[in-house]
Enzyme design. Structure first.
Site, PDB file in Angstrom:
ATOM      1  N   HIS A 267       0.829  -1.220   0.000  1.00  0.00           N
ATOM      2  CA  HIS A 267       0.000   0.000   0.000  1.00  0.00           C
ATOM      3  C   HIS A 267       0.862   1.269   0.000  1.00  0.00           C
ATOM      4  O   HIS A 267       0.884   1.984  -0.972  1.00  0.00           O
ATOM      5  CB  HIS A 267      -1.003   0.063   1.168  1.00  0.00           C
ATOM      6  CG  HIS A 267      -1.923  -1.113   1.237  1.00  0.00           C
ATOM      7  ND1 HIS A 267      -2.724  -1.478   0.184  1.00  0.00           N
ATOM      8  CD2 HIS A 267      -2.151  -2.038   2.216  1.00  0.00           C
ATOM      9  CE1 HIS A 267      -3.423  -2.565   0.518  1.00  0.00           C
ATOM     10  NE2 HIS A 267      -3.093  -2.922   1.735  1.00  0.00           N
ATOM     11  N   ASP A 318      -4.914  -8.178  -3.285  1.00  0.00           N
ATOM     12  CA  ASP A 318      -5.195  -7.947  -1.867  1.00  0.00           C
ATOM     13  C   ASP A 318      -6.500  -8.596  -1.409  1.00  0.00           C
ATOM     14  O   ASP A 318      -6.539  -9.787  -1.134  1.00  0.00           O
ATOM     15  CB  ASP A 318      -5.172  -6.435  -1.595  1.00  0.00           C
ATOM     16  CG  ASP A 318      -5.219  -6.095  -0.104  1.00  0.00           C
ATOM     17  OD1 ASP A 318      -5.165  -7.025   0.712  1.00  0.00           O
ATOM     18  OD2 ASP A 318      -5.295  -4.899   0.238  1.00  0.00           O
TER      19      ASP A 318
END
Ligand SMILES: [Zn+2]
Length: 445
Positions: A267, A318
């Site tokens: 991220h 993810d």
């Protein structure tokens, strides 16, 4: 074993455009010859469309697949989404997790993903009770990837606290090993396989106390195993870290020797200029997960600035709300356009490198992700026959793939010389939608 010959109409050999008429010879699980401009041998497997190295999914939580489409009705926040996610985590068993992960990895295979980094933190039974094999859930994931025909790096995740100075509660008890030394002890019981490698992960600075970070990082560094960490996905994580340690999460990780070329930060959304320079100078890879980051309203991370500072880029699905690395790749450029009001931050070839070679390197598979002699024979063919790609032209094929292709355009997938997807159909799982339906119904009726 005889050499298997593949003949690709077009193939991406790492340049800024695709090559034409490419012969790829495979002996066992390795590529032994790559030749562009070749004549088509009569005995070659024909690959119609554009052939790419296998795609690497740098960051996955397989069980989140069960939540797809189910978390939107009431709006909510990242933190209310997390409650939904914990409800699935609460009921998984080694058997039900195997079935869900096998179906999810088969969906990944059909999307051209030949290697996945599974950021695995669900280790123990209800209330934290140990299974007879303390790695039963990790072993279920390794078996699931093998049976879905793809490679896996099990990023076994250290998860010790529910927040800075907070104990684990409820479902979180299933994640915890007590301390980092006990985590290392358990993980050391896992072995690499032909299709699977063991790596390490620090869940986040929320979940691993500062004085435990070096133990996890040291375990990975001693083994030259990949080390991944969720970093600054939400501003609340930064605020809590600043309050407790007087430093940003990036600075804390740098001070505790977590960053480096073997490390991937996932991220990296909310960073200071100093954080960006620390990450770049250390050679830490950044794994962007744009479809999840937008789903969870995380924000847009400074991918271009991180790359300019020295960080390689990888891509991850993810939460598996979407499994489509073409969508992840174009989102990196398109999000940057929205944030900057300018176009042209990333070339198609650079984004494909993130989805292939650099993604594999961040998962500890440096010998995959490239169509070249000696590499693992992992490759995928994107058909040009769909309405999405009709009209594509040779000079701009890479741009067509990155900006217009979707997972359903993947028709052929070869992993280690074996055909895992053929004509758009998974060769061993068969009906993947049916497998997903059954596996999800078993955990979320
Ligand atoms: Zn994650």
């Amino acid at each position: 074993m005889p050499v298997t010959r593949f003949f690709a109409e077009h193939a991406w050999l790492g340049q800024v455009t695709a090559a034409a008429d490419v012969l790829i010879d495979v002996d066992g699980e390795r590529i032994v010859e790559v030749r562009a401009g070749a004549d088509r041998p009569a005995d070659a497997v024909h690959l119609a469309g554009v052939t790419l190295p296998g795609l690497a999914n740098g960051h996955s939580h397989a069980f989140h697949r069960a939540l797809r489409g189910r978390t939107h009705r009431a709006g909510g926040t990242f933190w209310t989404w997390r409650e939904d996610m914990y409800a699935v985590a609460a009921v998984l068993t080694p058997d039900s997790y195997y079935a869900l992960a096998r179906a999810t990895y088969a969906e990944m295979a059909m999307a051209g993903i030949t290697c996945v980094g599974e950021f695995h933190y669900l280790h123990h039974g209800p209330d934290g009770a140990r299974y007879a094999d303390p790695n039963a859930l990790g072993e279920a994931l390794i078996a699931a990837a093998g049976d879905a025909g793809i490679r896996l790096t099990l990023l076994d995740t250290c998860y010790l606290t529910g927040g800075v100075d907070q104990g684990l509660q409820g479902t979180q008890l299933r994640f915890g090993d007590g301390d980092a030394a006990a985590w290392a002890d358990r993980v050391s019981g896992l072995q690499d396989r032909e299709h699977a490698r063991i790596g390490a992960a620090i869940h986040s600075v929320r979940a691993v106390p500062a004085d435990q970070l070096r133990t996890v990082a040291g375990w990975a560094q001693d083994r030259r195993a990949p080390l991944h960490v969720h970093l600054s996905e939400q501003r609340a994580e930064n605020d809590a870290c600043l309050a407790a340690h007087g430093r940003t999460p990036t600075r804390l990780l740098a001070d505790e020797d977590v960053l480096g070329p073997g490390t991937t930060a996932v991220h990296a959304t909310h960073l200071t200029r100093f954080d960006i320079d620390l990450l770049g100078a250390s050679g830490t890879t950044i794994c962007m997960c744009p479809t999840t980051e937008r789903d969870l309203a995380d924000g847009i991370g400074p991918a271009r600035a991180l790359a300019d500072a020295g960080s390689p880029l990888s891509l991850g699905s993810d939460s598996n709300a979407v499994i489509d690395l073409f969508e992840e790749a174009r989102a990196v450029e398109l999000d940057e356009r929205l944030a900057s009001e300018r176009r042209g931050h990333w070339s198609a070839a650079t984004l494909l490198r993130a989805a292939t070679g650099d993604g594999h390197a961040s998962l500890g598979w440096a010998e995959a992700g490239r169509l070249e002699v000696g590499a693992l024979a992992d490759f995928v063919t994107v058909s040009l026959g769909s309405v999405r790609l009709a009209g594509a032209r040779p000079a701009t094929l890479l741009e067509s793939l990155v900006f217009a292709a979707g997972a359903p355009d993947v028709q052929e997938v070869v992993v280690g010389g074996r055909q895992v997807v053929s004509g758009g159909r998974h060769t061993t799982v068969g009906d993947v939608a049916e497998a997903l339906d059954a596996a999800i119904a078993a955990v979320l009726p």
